[in-house]
Scaffold this motif. Structure first.
Motif, PDB file in Angstrom:
ATOM      1  N   SER A  66      50.908 -43.981  17.931  1.00 34.91           N
ATOM      2  CA  SER A  66      50.547 -44.663  16.684  1.00 34.91           C
ATOM      3  C   SER A  66      50.925 -46.137  16.741  1.00 34.91           C
ATOM      4  O   SER A  66      50.167 -47.011  16.290  1.00 34.91           O
ATOM      5  N   THR A  67      52.091 -46.426  17.291  1.00 38.86           N
ATOM      6  CA  THR A  67      52.539 -47.822  17.400  1.00 38.86           C
ATOM      7  C   THR A  67      51.618 -48.608  18.337  1.00 38.86           C
ATOM      8  O   THR A  67      51.252 -49.759  18.062  1.00 38.86           O
ATOM      9  N   GLU A  94      55.100 -40.937   8.639  1.00 43.87           N
ATOM     10  CA  GLU A  94      55.671 -39.636   9.014  1.00 43.87           C
ATOM     11  C   GLU A  94      56.089 -39.594  10.482  1.00 43.87           C
ATOM     12  O   GLU A  94      56.965 -38.828  10.850  1.00 43.87           O
ATOM     13  N   ARG A  95      55.463 -40.425  11.303  1.00 50.35           N
ATOM     14  CA  ARG A  95      55.836 -40.471  12.721  1.00 50.35           C
ATOM     15  C   ARG A  95      56.975 -41.478  12.887  1.00 50.35           C
ATOM     16  O   ARG A  95      56.809 -42.551  13.475  1.00 50.35           O
ATOM     17  N   THR A  96      58.117 -41.089  12.349  1.00 48.52           N
ATOM     18  CA  THR A  96      59.239 -42.033  12.249  1.00 48.52           C
ATOM     19  C   THR A  96      60.221 -41.928  13.404  1.00 48.52           C
ATOM     20  O   THR A  96      61.090 -42.778  13.561  1.00 48.52           O
ATOM     21  N   GLN A  97      60.126 -40.884  14.174  1.00 46.57           N
ATOM     22  CA  GLN A  97      61.104 -40.690  15.247  1.00 46.57           C
ATOM     23  C   GLN A  97      60.805 -41.630  16.411  1.00 46.57           C
ATOM     24  O   GLN A  97      59.818 -41.478  17.120  1.00 46.57           O
ATOM     25  N   ARG A  98      61.679 -42.611  16.579  1.00 49.43           N
ATOM     26  CA  ARG A  98      61.474 -43.603  17.631  1.00 49.43           C
ATOM     27  C   ARG A  98      61.464 -42.935  19.008  1.00 49.43           C
ATOM     28  O   ARG A  98      62.221 -42.010  19.282  1.00 49.43           O
ATOM     29  N   ASN A  99      60.614 -43.457  19.856  1.00 51.28           N
ATOM     30  CA  ASN A  99      60.501 -43.003  21.244  1.00 51.28           C
ATOM     31  C   ASN A  99      59.953 -41.578  21.373  1.00 51.28           C
ATOM     32  O   ASN A  99      60.054 -40.978  22.433  1.00 51.28           O
TER      33      ASN A  99
END
Length: 863
Positions: free
Chosen positions: A799-800, A787-792
């Motif tokens: 999370s990354t 769900e935390r797909t928005q880069r940057n």
């Protein structure tokens, strides 16, 4: 149109409200003042009685149809009732009504209506309970003999329907008077009266005598005032007897406060009563009066000054007129005999036709023949009752009798009144049906069946669509149920439906005509869009929500509508918090804090609104304090949450309880001393209490939030004390949160819980030196990134980063080169986006990347 006009109020929530109600031919301003606007005594009363809010009521009540039209007394009372119910500022606190003349009769009818509706309309019951004082000034409780005079010359005076009700001993007034006496006796403990009567005559005599001025109610006897019917409500100054007694009566039981604010007067808008021209009826009456006047004048002139002997020419013309009359008489007799048309009906029409100056002799027989045919067709229709209701059939028969007597205007009036009565009955039945449907909906609310409750409230709104203010009340109850469904159970479809309904409402209740309803719809639409955005993560929805709330503030002015202004400010404050979290703007956080503090200044303590505002203020302070590592802001947030809980109870403030536990966790995590550990223990205790207080079935979303915060507190306390059992309890808490924070219903919250779960699983793996816990941790972080797909973005970055660290630890334990390379790739992505993180975190990300690269290098060396 009835209209409530706010005269003024104090700079704090009113302790009571006074409404001035003028009488026949009265005016919302002129009735209550002498020549100078400075003598407008409703404003004096507001200035002299602390905490009293003042309104004056404007409505059309001309005495004669020459000046305009007026509703019947019962209809105007119902109209005023709905006007009061629709005013948001009159939904709380006691109300006093100050009535002059006819105004008193309207208010008596209004109270009787509320009394009859109290069991099926909560709004009516609440308003009835809050009306605690009535002041009657020169009110003709049994009618006025001056109205009798108007009734006797009704063709010339042409009294309106409401004036006709003022005839002495009118049956309608008797019914109201008798009914009100019983009502007043029943409520004598909660409803008090003050009565004044006039002792001087106007130019036309005494308007309301002492007998009619006395309503025969319990309490003090009527007070005589040395004034006539007009001047009695125009006191000379503040020392006038009537003003002193009214002020004393209104001031009784008022609490003394320490507020420093003064009474603020508002500019009084220009009033304009739009009245129909009634052109045709006026012209007919003028023509008739002129004709009768001319005939009377000629007759008197002939008696006083007889004409000379007729010349042969005049005699010839007279003979011709007599012949024409004789011919018409014969034709009338023929029509009456052959077609059964009553002579009175034919003669009436002939007279009317003869009143036209351009009628020719040859047209009269043709007209009478046509009229006879039309008359018989109408009579046939009136006498064919068919399946008519008994009352309708009776009205038709009465109209037929009047028509036969040549009284066609009265026949029309009978039918018109019956039609109006049936329309009113249909509306009343619709109101009753709407009330029953709404009662069903309230039972659905008790069962937490918000979907069915909403549908029924909306059905009630449709049933009373002829009454927009009442319809809107039901509409908002329906959307409130949808809002509960969206907030408590995470139903995004309910929120979308709410937005659509309120968008339609803003198109229906346009700003110029329905400003209160329009602004309320905008406010609710903005709140729903905000909640949707919290679920979807859509910044576009947040911006739409902000625009809707700003639109609402165009009508929700702080000075004139402080409570509504405060409600919108609370929504705006919460929305600004979310926007601040998205863009990291400190300015937005402070803007949100200012909005919430402003709302708290307007809302009284111990209300739902003030609790909501104070809780959100604590959240704003806590979020900003956590982000900026500002201990003072965090302590201020703890104070706000603690005050709110102490003022009520933990059971009644579950959201504040959860937030206090969360804030103590943040403070305790930063403070490495024994005090910090004690704060963490307090946080766990409070959140364990929240786990018991909040019912999973009733508040599932809040329950999940409590579980997530409980997991955070347990994790920090476990790390501080080295107690792995506390870490395992944290795992259970995060897993519980994901039961209701599902990915489909609450994707952002679900990803937060997965992120927290990943951290505590890794903590346990490190404590036990067991790679299986690291593997579970990796799975949780990868779930969060679904769900935390928005880069940057900040969420994606953390999370990354944490996933990269966990993968590096697994690689170190398993000596897996491929895993180590995956860790380098993940941490490289994080390092490239680290500019959005605080400086301390940037250094940590770089160190993690360096460790991963070193591990790859070590594993690549030959043994």
């Amino acid at each position: 149109m009835s209209r409530l006009i706010r005269v003024g109020e104090w700079g704090f929530p009113p302790s009571a409200t006074a409404i001035f109600v003028h009488g026949l031919d009265g005016d919302a301003y002129q009735t209550w003042q002498r020549k100078s606007p400075d003598s407008f005594w409703p404003r004096w009363l507001g200035e002299d009685v602390e905490g009293l809010s003042i309104f004056t009521l404007s409505y059309a009540a001309p005495a004669s149809n020459w000046l305009g039209t007026a509703m019947p007394l019962q209809d105007r009372a119902a109209n005023i009732r709905e006007c009061i119910l629709a005013e948001p500022a009159l939904r709380d606190g006691p109300i006093a009504l100050i009535c002059h003349s006819l105004g008193g009769l309207l208010i008596k009818q209004l109270l009787l209506d509320l009394h009859s509706q109290r069991n099926r309309s909560p709004n009516a019951a609440q308003l009835l309970d809050r009306i605690t004082k009535i002041i009657f000034i020169a009110t003709p409780h049994t009618g006025s003999h001056k109205a009798d005079v108007l009734d006797r010359i009704r063709f010339l005076a042409w009294p309106t329907l409401i004036t006709s009700s003022l005839v002495a001993n009118d049956p309608t007034l008797r019914a109201i008077n008798v009914g009100y006496r019983g009502f007043a006796q029943e409520r004598k403990e909660t409803l008090r009266h003050l009565v004044f009567y006039e002792t001087q005559s106007t130019a036309t005599g005494l308007i309301v005598d002492q007998a009619s001025s006395d309503p025969g109610l319990p309490g003090d006897p009527p007070i005589p005032i040395d004034a006539n019917h007009i001047s009695i409500v125009k006191p000379i100054d503040r020392s006038a007897l009537l003003y002193l007694r009214v002020k004393s009566f209104i001031s009784e039981s008022r609490r003394v406060t320490t507020h420093q604010e003064k009474f603020s007067s508002y500019p009084l808008p220009v009033l304009s009563h739009e009245q129909p021209w009634n052109t045709l009826p006026k012209l007919l009456r003028i023509a008739t009066i002129a004709t009768v006047g001319t005939i009377a004048f000629k007759g008197v002139q002939a008696i006083i000054n007889p004409p000379p002997s007729f010349t042969p020419e005049i005699r010839r013309l007279t003979d011709g007129q007599e012949t024409l009359v004789a011919q018409n008489d014969k034709l009338i007799d023929l029509l009456q005999r052959e077609k059964g048309v009553p002579r009175a009906a034919l003669v009436t029409q002939l007279i009317r036709l003869g009143a036209r100056p351009d009628i020719s002799e040859s047209e009269i027989p043709t007209f009478l023949q046509k009229f006879a045919g039309d008359y018989l067709a109408i009579q046939s229709q009136l006498n064919q009752s068919g399946n008519d209701h008994q009352q309708v059939a009776a009205a038709r028969r009465h109209a037929s009798e009047l028509l036969a007597a040549g009284r066609d205007e009265e026949a029309q009036e009978v039918l018109r009144q019956k039609r109006s009565q049936m329309r009113d009955q249909d509306k009343e039945r619709a109101r009753e049906q709407a009330g029953l449907v709404a009662d069903e909906a309230k039972i659905d609310l008790l069962k937490l069946d918000y979907r069915n409750a909403s549908a029924k409230f909306l059905e009630a709104a449709n049933l009373v669509s002829f009454d927009p203010p009442s319809s809107f009340i039901y509409l908002r109850q329906g959307t409130d149920a949808l809002s509960e469904l969206g907030q408590r159970f995470g139903d995004a479809n309910a929120l979308s439906e709410l937005v659509n309904i309120m968008q339609h409402a803003t198109d229906t209740y346009v700003r110029n005509s329905w400003p209160s309803e329009w602004s309320a719809a905008k406010n609710d639409m903005g709140a729903a869009l905000w909640l949707l955005a919290r679920k979807s993560g859509s910044t576009a929805d947040l911006e739409k929500a902000r625009e809707a709330l700003k639109d609402a503030l165009l009508e929700r002015d702080r000075q004139t509508k402080p409570m509504e202004w405060a409600a919108t400010q609370v929504n705006l404050g919460g929305l600004l918090l979310d926007l601040a979290e998205r863009d990291g703007s400190s300015a937005r956080y402070f803007e949100a804090i200012d909005a919430l503090r402003g709302a708290l200044k307007e809302w009284p303590q111990n209300t739902v609104g003030s609790s909501y505002a104070q809780n959100n203020l604590g959240v704003a302070l806590m979020t900003l304090g956590s982000r900026d590592n500002n201990a003072a802001l965090l302590e201020e947030a703890i104070t706000e949450f603690g005050t709110l809980i102490k003022r009520s109870s933990p059971e009644r403030q579950p959201s504040a309880l959860v937030n206090l536990g969360r804030c103590l966790t943040l403070v305790g995590t930063r403070d490495k001393s024994d005090k910090g550990t004690d704060d963490l223990r307090r946080a766990v205790t409070l959140l364990d209490l929240a786990n018991k207080v909040i019912k999973k079935s009733e508040q599932p979303i809040l329950w999940a939030d409590a579980q997530n915060n409980r997991g955070l507190a347990l994790r920090q306390l476990g790390l501080r004390t080295g107690d792995v059992a506390l870490l395992e309890r944290a795992v259970m808490a995060f897993n519980s949160a994901t039961e209701l924070w599902t990915r489909s219903q609450a994707p952002l919250q679900w990803s937060d819980a997965q992120q927290n779960l990943g951290l505590v699983l890794r903590d346990i793996g490190q404590s036990r030196d067991d790679v299986s816990w690291f593997n579970l941790s990796e799975d949780a972080f990868r779930n969060a990134l679904l769900e935390r797909t928005q880069r940057n973005s900040v969420r994606w970055l953390y999370s990354t980063w944490e996933l990269g660290q966990t993968v590096r630890m697994i690689a170190d334990k398993t000596r897996d080169v491929k895993k180590a390379q995956d860790a380098v790739e993940l941490l490289t992505r994080a390092e490239l986006a680290s500019s959005i993180a605080p400086p301390s975190n940037r250094d940590s990300i770089k160190q993690s990347l360096d460790l991963a690269k070193q591990l790859v290098s070590d594993l690549a060396r030959p043994p």
